[in-house]
Design a protein around this motif. Sequence first.
Motif, PDB file in Angstrom:
ATOM      1  N   MET A   1      51.049  30.215  27.791  1.00 12.48           N
ATOM      2  CA  MET A   1      50.187  31.234  28.407  1.00 12.48           C
ATOM      3  C   MET A   1      50.957  32.551  28.482  1.00 12.48           C
ATOM      4  O   MET A   1      52.146  32.562  28.775  1.00 12.48           O
ATOM      5  CB  MET A   1      49.776  30.769  29.805  1.00 12.48           C
ATOM      6  N   ASN A   2      50.298  33.689  28.172  1.00 12.84           N
ATOM      7  CA  ASN A   2      51.024  34.949  28.167  1.00 12.84           C
ATOM      8  C   ASN A   2      51.312  35.431  29.590  1.00 12.84           C
ATOM      9  O   ASN A   2      51.010  34.761  30.564  1.00 12.84           O
ATOM     10  CB  ASN A   2      50.256  36.007  27.349  1.00 12.84           C
ATOM     11  N   ASP A   3      51.881  36.643  29.693  1.00 13.49           N
ATOM     12  CA  ASP A   3      52.327  37.166  30.983  1.00 13.49           C
ATOM     13  C   ASP A   3      51.190  37.388  31.980  1.00 13.49           C
ATOM     14  O   ASP A   3      51.431  37.563  33.176  1.00 13.49           O
ATOM     15  CB  ASP A   3      53.070  38.492  30.769  1.00 13.49           C
ATOM     16  N   LEU A   4      49.949  37.400  31.505  1.00 12.82           N
ATOM     17  CA  LEU A   4      48.815  37.583  32.402  1.00 12.82           C
ATOM     18  C   LEU A   4      48.476  36.316  33.183  1.00 12.82           C
ATOM     19  O   LEU A   4      47.785  36.378  34.199  1.00 12.82           O
ATOM     20  CB  LEU A   4      47.568  37.999  31.609  1.00 12.82           C
ATOM     21  N   GLY A   5      48.917  35.173  32.676  1.00 10.55           N
ATOM     22  CA  GLY A   5      48.467  33.903  33.222  1.00 10.55           C
ATOM     23  C   GLY A   5      48.667  33.748  34.717  1.00 10.55           C
ATOM     24  O   GLY A   5      47.725  33.409  35.455  1.00 10.55           O
ATOM     25  N   VAL A   6      49.862  34.001  35.196  1.00 12.84           N
ATOM     26  CA  VAL A   6      50.164  33.772  36.611  1.00 12.84           C
ATOM     27  C   VAL A   6      49.417  34.750  37.510  1.00 12.84           C
ATOM     28  O   VAL A   6      48.720  34.334  38.450  1.00 12.84           O
ATOM     29  CB  VAL A   6      51.685  33.831  36.852  1.00 12.84           C
ATOM     30  N   PRO A   7      49.510  36.081  37.262  1.00 11.41           N
ATOM     31  CA  PRO A   7      48.792  36.982  38.166  1.00 11.41           C
ATOM     32  C   PRO A   7      47.277  36.837  38.072  1.00 11.41           C
ATOM     33  O   PRO A   7      46.571  36.983  39.074  1.00 11.41           O
ATOM     34  CB  PRO A   7      49.246  38.378  37.725  1.00 11.41           C
ATOM     35  N   LEU A   8      46.761  36.541  36.887  1.00 15.47           N
ATOM     36  CA  LEU A   8      45.312  36.384  36.754  1.00 15.47           C
ATOM     37  C   LEU A   8      44.835  35.139  37.499  1.00 15.47           C
ATOM     38  O   LEU A   8      43.771  35.150  38.137  1.00 15.47           O
ATOM     39  CB  LEU A   8      44.918  36.314  35.277  1.00 15.47           C
ATOM     40  N   SER A   9      45.631  34.057  37.466  1.00 17.27           N
ATOM     41  CA  SER A   9      45.273  32.849  38.205  1.00 17.27           C
ATOM     42  C   SER A   9      45.242  33.116  39.704  1.00 17.27           C
ATOM     43  O   SER A   9      44.339  32.660  40.412  1.00 17.27           O
ATOM     44  CB  SER A   9      46.268  31.721  37.890  1.00 17.27           C
ATOM     45  N   ALA A  10      46.218  33.877  40.188  1.00 15.58           N
ATOM     46  CA  ALA A  10      46.248  34.207  41.620  1.00 15.58           C
ATOM     47  C   ALA A  10      45.034  35.062  42.000  1.00 15.58           C
ATOM     48  O   ALA A  10      44.412  34.852  43.043  1.00 15.58           O
ATOM     49  CB  ALA A  10      47.545  34.934  41.960  1.00 15.58           C
ATOM     50  N   PHE A  11      44.702  36.013  41.134  1.00 15.63           N
ATOM     51  CA  PHE A  11      43.552  36.880  41.406  1.00 15.63           C
ATOM     52  C   PHE A  11      42.258  36.078  41.439  1.00 15.63           C
ATOM     53  O   PHE A  11      41.435  36.237  42.355  1.00 15.63           O
ATOM     54  CB  PHE A  11      43.477  37.972  40.332  1.00 15.63           C
ATOM     55  N   MET A  12      42.058  35.208  40.449  1.00 11.16           N
ATOM     56  CA  MET A  12      40.814  34.449  40.393  1.00 11.16           C
ATOM     57  C   MET A  12      40.711  33.466  41.558  1.00 11.16           C
ATOM     58  O   MET A  12      39.610  33.219  42.065  1.00 11.16           O
ATOM     59  CB  MET A  12      40.712  33.720  39.054  1.00 11.16           C
ATOM     60  N   THR A  13      41.817  32.911  41.979  1.00 14.93           N
ATOM     61  CA  THR A  13      41.788  32.027  43.146  1.00 14.93           C
ATOM     62  C   THR A  13      41.283  32.795  44.372  1.00 14.93           C
ATOM     63  O   THR A  13      40.502  32.273  45.176  1.00 14.93           O
ATOM     64  CB  THR A  13      43.185  31.455  43.418  1.00 14.93           C
ATOM     65  N   ARG A  14      41.697  34.054  44.456  1.00 17.36           N
ATOM     66  CA  ARG A  14      41.300  34.865  45.603  1.00 17.36           C
ATOM     67  C   ARG A  14      39.825  35.248  45.552  1.00 17.36           C
ATOM     68  O   ARG A  14      39.133  35.232  46.571  1.00 17.36           O
ATOM     69  CB  ARG A  14      42.170  36.128  45.663  1.00 17.36           C
ATOM     70  N   VAL A  15      39.317  35.592  44.360  1.00 18.87           N
ATOM     71  CA  VAL A  15      37.945  36.114  44.299  1.00 18.87           C
ATOM     72  C   VAL A  15      36.904  35.057  43.950  1.00 18.87           C
ATOM     73  O   VAL A  15      35.715  35.248  44.235  1.00 18.87           O
ATOM     74  CB  VAL A  15      37.844  37.277  43.282  1.00 18.87           C
ATOM     75  N   ALA A  16      37.339  33.939  43.336  1.00 17.08           N
ATOM     76  CA  ALA A  16      36.362  32.945  42.874  1.00 17.08           C
ATOM     77  C   ALA A  16      36.647  31.537  43.360  1.00 17.08           C
ATOM     78  O   ALA A  16      35.878  30.627  43.061  1.00 17.08           O
ATOM     79  CB  ALA A  16      36.294  32.965  41.344  1.00 17.08           C
TER      80      ALA A  16
END
Length: 449
Positions: A1-16
Amino acid sequence: MNDLGVPLSAFMTRVAGPGNLERLMRLSGGANMESWAFDWAGKGYVLRRAPSAEYMEGRPYGHADEAALVMAAHAGGVRAPEVVGVLGDGDGMGTGYVMDRVVAEVAPAKILAAPPPSLLDDLARELARTHALPRATIPAAIPTMDTAAALAELKARFMAYGGDRPLIALAIKWCEDHLPAPADPVLVHGDYRMGNIMVDVGKETGGLAVVLDWELAHLGDAHEDLAYGCMTVWRFGRLDQPAFGVGGLDDFFAAYEAAGGAPVDRDRFHFWLVYRTLWWALGCLQMGQAWRSGADTTVERVVVGRRTAEQELDLLLLLEAEAPEVERLRTLPASPPAAPGPVGEPVNREMVQAVRDWLEQAIKPRAEGHDKFEVAVAMNALGIVMRDLDAGVCAEEAALAGALLAGARTLAEPGLLAALRRAALDKLAVDSPKYAALARARSLWGGQE
């Protein structure tokens, strides 16, 4: 998974809510923007982002305001994407927002090959709904367009780019002379055309699914939106269908008015058709400037820069009615003589052809994905150079452009329209010989193949 994987997962957990990030894939993106598709908890989403604030410099508003506008449009009944969350400074992904992913066709060629029967009505309806959005729902950061000031800015850019294109000068002067009175401002999408809509195709109930790309939205004249998608370039070869490549203008205007849009003023529509064609001609020139400056050094930028000739031909087709009939009927002068055939050592044209042939035979078959696209663009660039070396086309005339811009020379001048027609045909035959309007113009004007 590229560098977006970790922050994007944290963001989606928060909003979805809880889930797993799957199938993260870059969709598109130029120098300023990226789009990423991914699945979260079994549902599809798209992240639209700029990696840092520097990528947003020069834009009238940022992603937070753009997202708020998209949400307002969606809430107002427009088929805009549904935004599920906006990136913040602490999310570590730059600026942007996440929206639901719509599964439908976006490629203009595929849509226009068999457009759903309702598509022209759908296009008109969504514009009428956009233009009817209450002012109170539109974010305060969305600017109001002053047409006179915007035209002056285009003129300044033209001069900064050399001021040496007679047909662009002709269009600027025409727009100055035909500037309409200010209209009651409505929300204008600003980029409403094939390529920025998604359509359900191949279904009895198919039609427009979603309107994308709201970053050029502003308050202004509704006729700008009506005209933009009717430009020749955005009809993708469907010259017989002047409304978006889908239907006729009378039917389009009637559908817009039936959906609640204000009565269409044909003169205003024509002004905006000329203005936005001029705007895109300068946009193409700007691509070349971006390459020269080092801001974007991709081959695609210089190739798009040479597509200015497409818009110049379209501008002449839009404006030639201003000439007297005797000038419109005048026979075209001959093209400049072709360059003589090569003798002796390999000439520049042959060197270019050798490199192009090598790319086609040795590199393109092994390339995949975006690399294959870039090889094709490079081959296109070399093809332009080869045709240019063959043609002996005259350089742009700064003196003529200056005289047209000042109104000292006009299309009433004997022989000028014919000369401009010949120059436009010859330039486009070099820069973009497959552009559909070239064959049409040759047929109308009696130009040689």
